[in-house]
Design a protein around this motif. Sequence first.
Motif, PDB file in Angstrom:
ATOM      1  N   ALA A  39       6.087  -7.331  -4.685  1.00 38.00           N
ATOM      2  CA  ALA A  39       5.583  -6.060  -5.189  1.00 38.00           C
ATOM      3  C   ALA A  39       6.594  -4.938  -4.971  1.00 38.00           C
ATOM      4  N   ALA A  40       7.277  -4.947  -3.830  1.00 40.43           N
ATOM      5  CA  ALA A  40       8.279  -3.916  -3.553  1.00 40.43           C
ATOM      6  C   ALA A  40       9.458  -4.038  -4.510  1.00 40.43           C
TER       7      ALA A  40
ATOM      8  N   GLU B   8       0.822  -1.213   0.000  1.00 36.75           N
ATOM      9  CA  GLU B   8       0.000   0.000   0.000  1.00 36.75           C
ATOM     10  C   GLU B   8       0.857   1.266   0.000  1.00 36.75           C
ATOM     11  N   PHE B   9       2.110   1.155   0.439  1.00 41.45           N
ATOM     12  CA  PHE B   9       3.008   2.310   0.473  1.00 41.45           C
ATOM     13  C   PHE B   9       3.644   2.608  -0.885  1.00 41.45           C
ATOM     14  N   LEU B  10       3.699   1.643  -1.758  1.00 42.59           N
ATOM     15  CA  LEU B  10       4.476   1.780  -2.989  1.00 42.59           C
ATOM     16  C   LEU B  10       4.042   2.939  -3.885  1.00 42.59           C
ATOM     17  N   PRO B  11       2.752   3.294  -3.968  1.00 40.06           N
ATOM     18  CA  PRO B  11       2.404   4.503  -4.725  1.00 40.06           C
ATOM     19  C   PRO B  11       3.067   5.767  -4.164  1.00 40.06           C
ATOM     20  N   THR B  12       3.278   5.809  -2.851  1.00 40.58           N
ATOM     21  CA  THR B  12       3.974   6.959  -2.257  1.00 40.58           C
ATOM     22  C   THR B  12       5.419   7.011  -2.728  1.00 40.58           C
ATOM     23  N   LEU B  13       6.078   5.862  -2.753  1.00 43.78           N
ATOM     24  CA  LEU B  13       7.443   5.801  -3.277  1.00 43.78           C
ATOM     25  C   LEU B  13       7.487   6.348  -4.700  1.00 43.78           C
ATOM     26  N   LYS B  14       6.605   5.882  -5.549  1.00 47.86           N
ATOM     27  CA  LYS B  14       6.617   6.301  -6.951  1.00 47.86           C
ATOM     28  C   LYS B  14       6.284   7.789  -7.096  1.00 47.86           C
ATOM     29  N   ASP B  15       5.382   8.276  -6.255  1.00 50.13           N
ATOM     30  CA  ASP B  15       5.024   9.697  -6.309  1.00 50.13           C
ATOM     31  C   ASP B  15       6.217  10.575  -5.913  1.00 50.13           C
ATOM     32  N   LEU B  16       6.902  10.209  -4.834  1.00 47.57           N
ATOM     33  CA  LEU B  16       8.061  10.992  -4.412  1.00 47.57           C
ATOM     34  C   LEU B  16       9.160  10.961  -5.461  1.00 47.57           C
TER      35      LEU B  16
END
Length: 346
Positions: free
Chosen positions: A178-179, A152-160
């Motif tokens: 997924a990570a 669920e955190f991975l979209p945050t990684l991609k956004d940053l």
Amino acid sequence: MTTSIKLPRPAADFHVHVRDGDMMKLVVPTIKQGGVSVAYIMPNLVPPLTKVEDVLSYKSRLEAVDSSVTYAMSLYLSPAITPEVIHEAKKAGITGVKCYPAGVTTNSDHGVASYAPFYPTFAAMEEEDMILNLHGECPSAGHIHVLNAEEEFLPTLKDLHARFPKLRIILEHCTSAAAVQAVLECGPTVSATITAHHLFLIIDNWAGNAYNFCKPVAKLPADRQALLDAATSGNPKFFFGSDSAPHPISAKEKGKNASAGVFTQTHAIAYVAEAFGKLGKIDKLVDFVCNFGRDFYKVEERPSSFSVVLEKEEDTVPLLLGEGGSAVVPFKAGENLSWKVVITEA
């Protein structure tokens, strides 16, 4: 058959917890014991390290225990970490800033609830070429739980990454397929650390066993295989960060309130060799533990005062480090490893 591996230089561990006070004095000597000469130190002390002078003071305490290790230091992301602090930190030789989502792991109560307020800080870090270390989980709430918190955190990684494409970002301690895939989909400024213990553990190993419980938690066999494949792939995006996290027995034996963290520092490189050897990929060890992380971090270090050889020799992991209720239980305590770390002073 390979029976001895002389590392061209001691290993580098880019995710290390050594705490402070008596625990620090107990644990710091085990960095070298595990075959490591460069350690990237986490800032989640109590209170967290949010001031440059406090980070430098902590580094001095570490060096007083063992000066043969190069300690790369980090700040704890909080509202106190302004762009001005970033510029000061860079001048002081601090390597990066660790971001903890609020409440997801040990000593993360002062962590981040929203990333947007820190965009100016991230821009300053991008300008100064500092590292942003992300604990990649969302707090458990609603549909989010320990098994999907990383995904669920991975979209945050991609956004940053999209907002700050030149900012060097580490997705810390990957635990899922997924990570791994998300890191592969990002550009060259995004890399990931993989721990030793996640090369062995799945959910069955920590459910009911507090000494294998860490955050992010180990997940499914397919996720473990994805980590093994990434770590042995020869892809420089993936390198070693042990996330070795010491907790006294008294903190581990609290039932559902057990502290999160697996302690691997004493045999850090031997654990990795064990996992790589079982796959017939021992030839991939040196890049994973020695080279890729140093290259990404652009670490500056003194010439090492010791050398490291891995010998194909049975070595038993001790049951305890320390004594009494403050003792720490190492990963795979009492088990035999097939590789032994041998340290030779220069």
